[in-house]
Design a protein around this motif. Structure first.
Motif, PDB file in Angstrom:
ATOM      1  N   TYR A 227       6.024  -5.808   7.209  1.00  0.00           N
ATOM      2  CA  TYR A 227       4.877  -5.718   6.308  1.00  0.00           C
ATOM      3  C   TYR A 227       3.566  -5.911   7.061  1.00  0.00           C
ATOM      4  O   TYR A 227       2.598  -5.160   6.888  1.00  0.00           O
ATOM      5  CB  TYR A 227       5.053  -6.779   5.217  1.00  0.00           C
ATOM      6  CG  TYR A 227       3.841  -7.090   4.391  1.00  0.00           C
ATOM      7  CD1 TYR A 227       3.436  -6.259   3.349  1.00  0.00           C
ATOM      8  CD2 TYR A 227       3.101  -8.253   4.626  1.00  0.00           C
ATOM      9  CE1 TYR A 227       2.323  -6.579   2.581  1.00  0.00           C
ATOM     10  CE2 TYR A 227       1.996  -8.573   3.864  1.00  0.00           C
ATOM     11  CZ  TYR A 227       1.606  -7.734   2.845  1.00  0.00           C
ATOM     12  OH  TYR A 227       0.511  -8.044   2.076  1.00  0.00           O
ATOM     13  N   ALA A 228       3.524  -6.915   7.925  1.00  0.00           N
ATOM     14  CA  ALA A 228       2.303  -7.189   8.673  1.00  0.00           C
ATOM     15  C   ALA A 228       1.957  -6.036   9.619  1.00  0.00           C
ATOM     16  O   ALA A 228       0.783  -5.639   9.739  1.00  0.00           O
ATOM     17  CB  ALA A 228       2.456  -8.489   9.463  1.00  0.00           C
ATOM     18  N   LEU A 229       2.955  -5.492  10.286  1.00  0.00           N
ATOM     19  CA  LEU A 229       2.716  -4.366  11.183  1.00  0.00           C
ATOM     20  C   LEU A 229       2.211  -3.143  10.421  1.00  0.00           C
ATOM     21  O   LEU A 229       1.314  -2.418  10.894  1.00  0.00           O
ATOM     22  CB  LEU A 229       3.999  -4.029  11.936  1.00  0.00           C
ATOM     23  CG  LEU A 229       4.442  -5.034  13.006  1.00  0.00           C
ATOM     24  CD1 LEU A 229       5.846  -4.703  13.508  1.00  0.00           C
ATOM     25  CD2 LEU A 229       3.441  -5.059  14.163  1.00  0.00           C
ATOM     26  N   LEU A 230       2.765  -2.896   9.235  1.00  0.00           N
ATOM     27  CA  LEU A 230       2.324  -1.758   8.435  1.00  0.00           C
ATOM     28  C   LEU A 230       0.873  -1.930   8.012  1.00  0.00           C
ATOM     29  O   LEU A 230       0.072  -0.981   8.076  1.00  0.00           O
ATOM     30  CB  LEU A 230       3.224  -1.602   7.209  1.00  0.00           C
ATOM     31  CG  LEU A 230       2.937  -0.382   6.333  1.00  0.00           C
ATOM     32  CD1 LEU A 230       3.443   0.879   7.021  1.00  0.00           C
ATOM     33  CD2 LEU A 230       3.574  -0.519   4.965  1.00  0.00           C
ATOM     34  N   LEU A 231       0.502  -3.136   7.575  1.00  0.00           N
ATOM     35  CA  LEU A 231      -0.875  -3.365   7.156  1.00  0.00           C
ATOM     36  C   LEU A 231      -1.836  -3.269   8.334  1.00  0.00           C
ATOM     37  O   LEU A 231      -2.957  -2.748   8.201  1.00  0.00           O
ATOM     38  CB  LEU A 231      -1.014  -4.731   6.473  1.00  0.00           C
ATOM     39  CG  LEU A 231      -1.034  -4.663   4.941  1.00  0.00           C
ATOM     40  CD1 LEU A 231       0.292  -4.109   4.400  1.00  0.00           C
ATOM     41  CD2 LEU A 231      -1.312  -6.037   4.335  1.00  0.00           C
ATOM     42  N   ASN A 232      -1.427  -3.769   9.486  1.00  0.00           N
ATOM     43  CA  ASN A 232      -2.280  -3.642  10.671  1.00  0.00           C
ATOM     44  C   ASN A 232      -2.564  -2.171  10.963  1.00  0.00           C
ATOM     45  O   ASN A 232      -3.708  -1.791  11.262  1.00  0.00           O
ATOM     46  CB  ASN A 232      -1.608  -4.289  11.879  1.00  0.00           C
ATOM     47  CG  ASN A 232      -1.704  -5.802  11.850  1.00  0.00           C
ATOM     48  OD1 ASN A 232      -2.503  -6.362  11.106  1.00  0.00           O
ATOM     49  ND2 ASN A 232      -0.887  -6.469  12.667  1.00  0.00           N
ATOM     50  N   GLU A 233      -1.522  -1.345  10.900  1.00  0.00           N
ATOM     51  CA  GLU A 233      -1.700   0.087  11.154  1.00  0.00           C
ATOM     52  C   GLU A 233      -2.599   0.719  10.097  1.00  0.00           C
ATOM     53  O   GLU A 233      -3.452   1.568  10.402  1.00  0.00           O
ATOM     54  CB  GLU A 233      -0.338   0.772  11.160  1.00  0.00           C
ATOM     55  CG  GLU A 233      -0.399   2.269  11.435  1.00  0.00           C
ATOM     56  CD  GLU A 233       0.981   2.904  11.403  1.00  0.00           C
ATOM     57  OE1 GLU A 233       1.099   4.043  10.892  1.00  0.00           O
ATOM     58  OE2 GLU A 233       1.928   2.259  11.876  1.00  0.00           O
ATOM     59  N   SER A 234      -2.445   0.280   8.858  1.00  0.00           N
ATOM     60  CA  SER A 234      -3.241   0.822   7.767  1.00  0.00           C
ATOM     61  C   SER A 234      -4.715   0.493   7.950  1.00  0.00           C
ATOM     62  O   SER A 234      -5.591   1.349   7.760  1.00  0.00           O
ATOM     63  CB  SER A 234      -2.721   0.261   6.450  1.00  0.00           C
ATOM     64  OG  SER A 234      -3.491   0.727   5.369  1.00  0.00           O
ATOM     65  N   TYR A 235      -5.011  -0.743   8.339  1.00  0.00           N
ATOM     66  CA  TYR A 235      -6.403  -1.141   8.551  1.00  0.00           C
ATOM     67  C   TYR A 235      -6.993  -0.432   9.763  1.00  0.00           C
ATOM     68  O   TYR A 235      -8.149   0.007   9.757  1.00  0.00           O
ATOM     69  CB  TYR A 235      -6.491  -2.656   8.729  1.00  0.00           C
ATOM     70  CG  TYR A 235      -6.582  -3.415   7.421  1.00  0.00           C
ATOM     71  CD1 TYR A 235      -7.743  -4.099   7.067  1.00  0.00           C
ATOM     72  CD2 TYR A 235      -5.513  -3.445   6.535  1.00  0.00           C
ATOM     73  CE1 TYR A 235      -7.831  -4.796   5.874  1.00  0.00           C
ATOM     74  CE2 TYR A 235      -5.587  -4.136   5.348  1.00  0.00           C
ATOM     75  CZ  TYR A 235      -6.750  -4.811   5.007  1.00  0.00           C
ATOM     76  OH  TYR A 235      -6.833  -5.491   3.825  1.00  0.00           O
ATOM     77  N   ALA A 236      -6.215  -0.343  10.832  1.00  0.00           N
ATOM     78  CA  ALA A 236      -6.697   0.313  12.051  1.00  0.00           C
ATOM     79  C   ALA A 236      -7.021   1.780  11.795  1.00  0.00           C
ATOM     80  O   ALA A 236      -7.996   2.326  12.351  1.00  0.00           O
ATOM     81  CB  ALA A 236      -5.651   0.187  13.154  1.00  0.00           C
ATOM     82  N   ALA A 237      -6.222   2.434  10.960  1.00  0.00           N
ATOM     83  CA  ALA A 237      -6.461   3.849  10.668  1.00  0.00           C
ATOM     84  C   ALA A 237      -7.793   4.065   9.972  1.00  0.00           C
ATOM     85  O   ALA A 237      -8.365   5.165  10.022  1.00  0.00           O
ATOM     86  CB  ALA A 237      -5.327   4.384   9.796  1.00  0.00           C
TER      87      ALA A 237
ATOM     88  N   PRO B 197      -5.671  -7.392   9.845  1.00  0.00           N
ATOM     89  CA  PRO B 197      -5.505  -8.609   9.040  1.00  0.00           C
ATOM     90  C   PRO B 197      -4.545  -9.614   9.676  1.00  0.00           C
ATOM     91  O   PRO B 197      -4.626 -10.805   9.402  1.00  0.00           O
ATOM     92  CB  PRO B 197      -4.950  -8.078   7.722  1.00  0.00           C
ATOM     93  CG  PRO B 197      -4.294  -6.786   8.068  1.00  0.00           C
ATOM     94  CD  PRO B 197      -5.089  -6.217   9.196  1.00  0.00           C
ATOM     95  N   PHE B 198      -3.633  -9.130  10.546  1.00  0.00           N
ATOM     96  CA  PHE B 198      -2.650 -10.017  11.177  1.00  0.00           C
ATOM     97  C   PHE B 198      -2.611  -9.719  12.674  1.00  0.00           C
ATOM     98  O   PHE B 198      -1.722  -9.007  13.167  1.00  0.00           O
ATOM     99  CB  PHE B 198      -1.262  -9.812  10.568  1.00  0.00           C
ATOM    100  CG  PHE B 198      -1.240  -9.937   9.069  1.00  0.00           C
ATOM    101  CD1 PHE B 198      -1.375 -11.170   8.461  1.00  0.00           C
ATOM    102  CD2 PHE B 198      -1.108  -8.802   8.276  1.00  0.00           C
ATOM    103  CE1 PHE B 198      -1.364 -11.274   7.081  1.00  0.00           C
ATOM    104  CE2 PHE B 198      -1.094  -8.906   6.905  1.00  0.00           C
ATOM    105  CZ  PHE B 198      -1.231 -10.144   6.284  1.00  0.00           C
ATOM    106  N   PRO B 199      -3.584 -10.233  13.409  1.00  0.00           N
ATOM    107  CA  PRO B 199      -3.634  -9.929  14.847  1.00  0.00           C
ATOM    108  C   PRO B 199      -2.437 -10.448  15.634  1.00  0.00           C
ATOM    109  O   PRO B 199      -2.107  -9.914  16.675  1.00  0.00           O
ATOM    110  CB  PRO B 199      -4.940 -10.605  15.296  1.00  0.00           C
ATOM    111  CG  PRO B 199      -5.356 -11.493  14.188  1.00  0.00           C
ATOM    112  CD  PRO B 199      -4.694 -11.057  12.953  1.00  0.00           C
ATOM    113  N   ASN B 200      -1.777 -11.489  15.130  1.00  0.00           N
ATOM    114  CA  ASN B 200      -0.606 -12.028  15.828  1.00  0.00           C
ATOM    115  C   ASN B 200       0.575 -12.012  14.866  1.00  0.00           C
ATOM    116  O   ASN B 200       0.643 -12.806  13.917  1.00  0.00           O
ATOM    117  CB  ASN B 200      -0.880 -13.455  16.301  1.00  0.00           C
ATOM    118  CG  ASN B 200       0.298 -14.025  17.081  1.00  0.00           C
ATOM    119  OD1 ASN B 200       1.249 -13.308  17.418  1.00  0.00           O
ATOM    120  ND2 ASN B 200       0.230 -15.323  17.382  1.00  0.00           N
TER     121      ASN B 200
END
Length: 1004
Positions: free
Chosen positions: A256-266, A272-275
């Motif tokens: 979930y965190a990895l998906l949201l990171n990709e979503s924000y980066a796009a 939202p979750f750098p680590n």
């Protein structure tokens, strides 16, 4: 001397004659279980001399001459003949006849041998109910008979079921009429153990019920006592546990965190979750919600009868906890059943049946935006069990499901009494008059409490003022029917006629109110009488209703030479729901049959034991549209009194004085076949129905009439026609391979195709909902099935900018496309992608409905298995919230992340896209095969029973809803709200539970 000689000679002859006559005694039992059979007829063949067995199966018959034949006959058993050779006792074991047990079906105001029925009628026996052990008797119709489909509205305890006979024909109500022992009832109020048989009228045979018969008629016969039978006490009970049949594959915390990171980066935003290291799997909200829940059922019955009386008494209690929040989701049902028959005289008989039932239920929010399961699927796996989304990170509609359950308070209690009183008078050998009064009364009360609660910033479920809602309703029904039946045979002609009248009335009222500011913000004080606050708007309301139906009906049945059959029916109905000018109609029908196997060229066939062709044609009604012709004060208005604004009422929906009920025109042709000594049983039907005068809501009228005012609306008008056609087929095989082993197998399927033929007024009715603020995903349109799904069609995913540039613009949908977005099809070929390109995406009704059922018995062991399938249908996946930070299905692990990575799942981004619009991406194949019941039982032998003093002891174990094979990703591919337009849209249906049961059947 001659006189003495002749006297001696006569004495010798007399002694000789007397020596050839015997008094024969014995006991008659069932070969299957060794139990004695009372009231068995024992007759000397070709004479009227005979007797019947007593309570214990004993009989004695005098003056039986050597060489004469005793005939033993009993309903449901094969007749047996035994030649008398001496005066020894004759004990007889009769063999059960499956054919005889299933030969009588109900046809409305009477019954008929199944071989003589000329309509499409299916039968579900008590044996099926015994094997399935359903919580609700409705489930016993699923997969056991062709032409009938049953789907759950919810898997929650007491959630209810939808019954459809031969497909969806109406845009409104498609539920069949249910008649229990002659009165209008329902299947969910009856203890399944009290039911003897269920007959389903599927074609024009149901025209005897006129205005209420178009959706099919279900006739239920409950169990009764038998004459000259000793009292018997039976107990059936089971206990078990339940669990969910399915959990949906959602992302864990790290995914979930990895998906949201990709979503924000796009979208060029900070992560939202750098680590993400150490996040692990997080909270599985489904695991936290689903639990093991108990279920209990106890049923006890007392039956018997004497020379002039029969009685049946039953009592039962069902307790079922939910697999989600069992302390807040549960159902209890109690039943007390009485059936009594009294022969007042040889000609006058009285009978009564009464069923008291009590329902108690608690429920959670389900199958909707913001429901418990909806929140469980969308809530972040990074949050702990008691952690609220205080910042509103997940959007304004998603809250902690555990907290939601903790703040859910409601209770519902209902009490009902239903039954009838009947007098039957036999005028002579041919005429019988019957008069009965059926009744049903039901009252309930409900209460729900909403405490002061805060789930986080901006949540729509936040409540800053406690309220309690309370309601009570009462409904009553009675039906007084009187009819005369005539039955006579004239040589080769057999005539049966029925003529009668019926008067129905349904009435009731309801009252509901809201109280504000509950003391201590507590469920313990949640009662309007204790509240201290006042609402700004109207906080109470009420309603009353009174509907009446007066009818006359008649049926004439004619049989010639025992093989040519015909019947004609007509019913005149007058319904108070419609204007005086439009409330009367006539519903005629005709059925016919030809028993070909009775013809000379087939009556000696070793292959074909029975062959009947039959057909039916007629008109039936669907009584919908209560009070459409009346103007009602159901609208909203604001008035000025003493310089102050006051809320009030105004005229509501525009009335239609020309409104009338729907009218179905039904045609059916079928065949019934028995082969190989009746071991193979085949039934096949082709059917066609045109449903005319459909009541369509909100047909456009001139705005000058004020229909745009709050609470008002356009009128409901008879303006549509649909057509349903299909084919039914069932085949069964049963055989007894030895004294110890017998088995049976049955397969049935139904193919139904529904289509809208016409709609007047250039309007397309729509329904259902998808997401928030989107266009309706379901509609009714000419050339398509009712309620088909209507949305955008995808053609893969854009892989690069060149593909985007070469495609028509999708900006009219709300955003320009980018690589990784859905490519929508330009359906109307106008060079622009917009909402005019929406098209057919599927339908919630299946093409095929199938059932495969198996049973066998070996010595004292018995086994049964039931399965059900629906093929060729779709469902809408609508349990995903359109918010950037909610959790997702794991199918998004296969998302587009660059050219060539995916052509089915779009990219993830917090930016604006059109990927969340309703399209075929959210429409899934919902075909399924369900193993709905497997049961294994063991009965104690007769030797053991004799020692312990029981007539029957059977122990069994059973599993309901064992497994469902499907590609659908939701909880239950069989679930639907039952709406004709909007059914099959899944907000996160409460799944049906898998039930593991251990039970016992006892008879004393």
């Amino acid at each position: 001397m001659k006189k003495i000689f002749f006297s001696v000679l006569l004495s010798i002859f007399a002694i000789s004659a007397y020596a050839q006559e015997y008094t024969i005694s014995g006991v008659v039992t069932s070969q299957q279980d060794g139990l004695p059979l009372p009231t068995v007829s024992v007759v000397i063949k070709n004479t009227t001399k005979g007797t019947v067995t007593d309570f214990d199966g004993n009989y004695t018959i005098n003056n039986v001459q050597k060489g004469e034949t005793l005939v033993f006959s009993y309903l449901g058993f094969e007749t047996k003949e035994i030649v008398v050779n001496n005066g020894n006792n004759i004990d007889v074991a009769l063999t059960e006849s499956l054919e005889a047990l299933e030969e009588v079906v109900l046809i409305g105001y009477g019954s008929k041998n199944q071989k003589d029925v000329t309509g499409a009628v299916s039968l579900v026996s008590s044996e099926t109910l015994e094997e399935l052990k359903p919580v609700d008797a409705t489930i016993a119709l699923q997969g056991t008979t062709s032409g009938v489909t049953v789907n759950s509205a919810s898997g929650s305890p007491g959630g209810g079921f939808n019954i459809i006979v031969r497909g969806i024909s109406s845009n409104g109500n498609n539920a069949p009429l249910v008649i229990v022992d002659g009165y209008r009832g329902s299947l969910n109020s009856i203890n399944p153990d009290d039911i003897e048989s269920i007959s389903i009228l599927k074609d024009a045979q149901a025209a005897i019920y006129g205005i209420e018969g178009a959706n099919g008629v279900i006739l239920v016969k409950t169990k009764s006592g038998k004459k000259n039978t000793a009292p018997k006490v039976s107990y059936d009970g089971y206990t078990g546990f339940q669990q969910t049949t399915r959990k949906l594959p959602y992302l864990n915390a790290t995914e979930y965190a990895l998906l949201l990171n990709e979503s924000y980066a796009a979208n060029g935003q900070n992560l939202p979750f750098p680590n993400v290291s150490g996040l692990g799997t997080g909270t599985d909200w489904q695991d936290e919600l689903f639990e093991i829940a108990p279920i209990f059922n106890h049923s006890i019955r007392l039956t018997g009868g004497g020379e002039k009386i029969t009685y049946y008494f039953g009592a039962s209690r069902l307790q079922q906890d939910g697999i989600v929040a069992s302390n807040k989701s549960n159902f209890n049902r109690s039943n007390i059943k009485l059936r009594l028959g009294i022969d007042i005289t040889e000609k006058l008989k009285f009978s009564t049946t009464a069923n008291y039932f009590n329902n108690q239920r608690q429920s959670i929010s389900e199958n909707g935006l913001g429901s418990v399961l909806f929140n469980a699927l969308n809530y972040s796996p990074l949050y702990s069990l008691n952690q609220e989304d205080e910042t509103g990170f997940l959007g304004n509609e998603v809250i902690n499901p555990i907290s939601q359950i903790n703040n859910t308070y409601n209770e519902y209690t209902g009490n009902g009494m239903e039954g009838n009183f009947q007098l039957e008078y036999k005028l002579n050998d041919n005429f019988t008059a019957t008069s009965r009064l059926g009744y049903k009364t039901y009252s309930d009360k409900g209460k729900s409490f909403a405490p002061i609660v805060n789930y986080g910033s901006g949540k729509v479920f936040n409540n800053d003022r406690s309220t309690v809602n309370q309601n009570t309703t009462r409904s009553n029904y009675f039906n007084w029917e009187t009819f005369i039946s005539y039955d006579n045979t004239f040589g080769n002609h057999h005539v049966t006629a029925t003529l009668g009248t019926s008067a129905q009335k349904s009435w009731g009222d309801g009252l509901y109110a809201t109280g504000f500011d509950v003391p201590n913000n507590s469920w313990d004080f949640a009662d309007i009488s204790l509240t201290t606050g006042i609402g700004e708007a109207i906080s109470n309301g009420s309603y009353v209703f009174d509907n009446r139906l007066t009818s006359y009906f008649g049926r004439l049945e004619y049989e010639f030479l025992g093989k040519y059959l015909m019947s004609a029916m007509i019913r005149r109905d007058a319904a108070s729901d419609f204007s005086p000018e439009n409330r009367v109609d006539y519903f005629p029908s005709v059925t016919a049959g030809w028993k070909i196997s009775e013809e000379n060229f087939l009556n000696d066939s070793e292959l074909i034991n029975f062959l009947k062709l039959r057909g039916s044609y007629g008109f039936l009604g669907n009584n919908q549209g209560n009070n459409l012709y009346r103007a009602q004060l159901s609208g909203e208005a604001t008035y000025v009194f003493d310089d102050a604004l006051v809320s009030g009422v105004a005229a509501g929906r525009l009335q239609n004085t020309l409104a009338r009920w729907e009218r179905g025109e039904k045609f059916d042709v079928g065949a019934d076949i028995k082969l190989f000594n009746s071991k193979v049983d085949i039934t096949a039907d082709y059917f066609l129905e045109d449903r005319n005068d459909l009541l369509l809501q909100n047909l456009p009228v001139s705005g000058i009439l004020g229909t745009a005012a709050p609470g008002s609306g356009n009128p409901t008008v008879n303006a549509g026609t649909t057509r349903s056609r299909g084919f039914e087929f069932s085949i069964g095989y049963k055989d007894k391979l030895s004294e110890n082993f017998s088995f049976g197998v049955n397969y049935n399927f139904t193919n139904v195709k529904g289509e809208v033929i016409s709609i007047e007024g250039d309007v397309i009715p729509e329904g259902g909902a998808f997401g928030v603020g989107q266009l309706s995903p379901a509609r009714m349109e000419v050339g398509q099935p009712i309620g088909y799904f209507y949305g955008l069609q995808t053609d893969g995913v854009f892989q690069n900018q060149a593909e985007v540039n070469a495609h028509p613009s999708q900006a009219a949908l709300g955003a320009e496309a980018s690589p990784g977005d859905f490519r929508y099809v330009d359906v109307n070929q106008d060079g622009v992608i917009d909402f005019d390109d929406r098209t057919y995406l599927g339908k919630p009704q299946a093409d095929f409905y199938m059932g495969l059922n198996l049973n066998f018995k070996y010595k004292n062991l018995d086994f049964s298995a039931y399965s059900y399938a629906e093929v060729g249908k779709e469902m809408v996946r609508n349990y995903e919230r359109d918010q950037p930070n909610v959790n997702r299905l794991n199918l998004y692990l296969n998302r587009w992340t660059g050219e060539g990575t995916s052509n089915t799942v779009p990219r993830t981004t917090t930016g604006a896209t059109t990927n969340k619009l309703f399209s075929d991406f959210y429409v899934e194949d919902a075909s399924f095969l369900r193993i709905q019941n497997v049961q294994l039982g063991y009965s104690l032998s007769q030797n053991v029973l004799d020692k312990i003093g029981f007539d029957k002891v059977r122990i069994y174990t059973s599993v309901n809803n064992l497994f469902t094979f499907t590609k659908y990703t939701g909880y239950d591919p069989a679930a639907t709200t039952g709406e004709a337009i909007g059914g099959g849209i899944d907000y996160g249906f409460y799944p049906v539970s898998r039930q593991y049961l251990l039970g016992i059947n006892l008879t004393l």
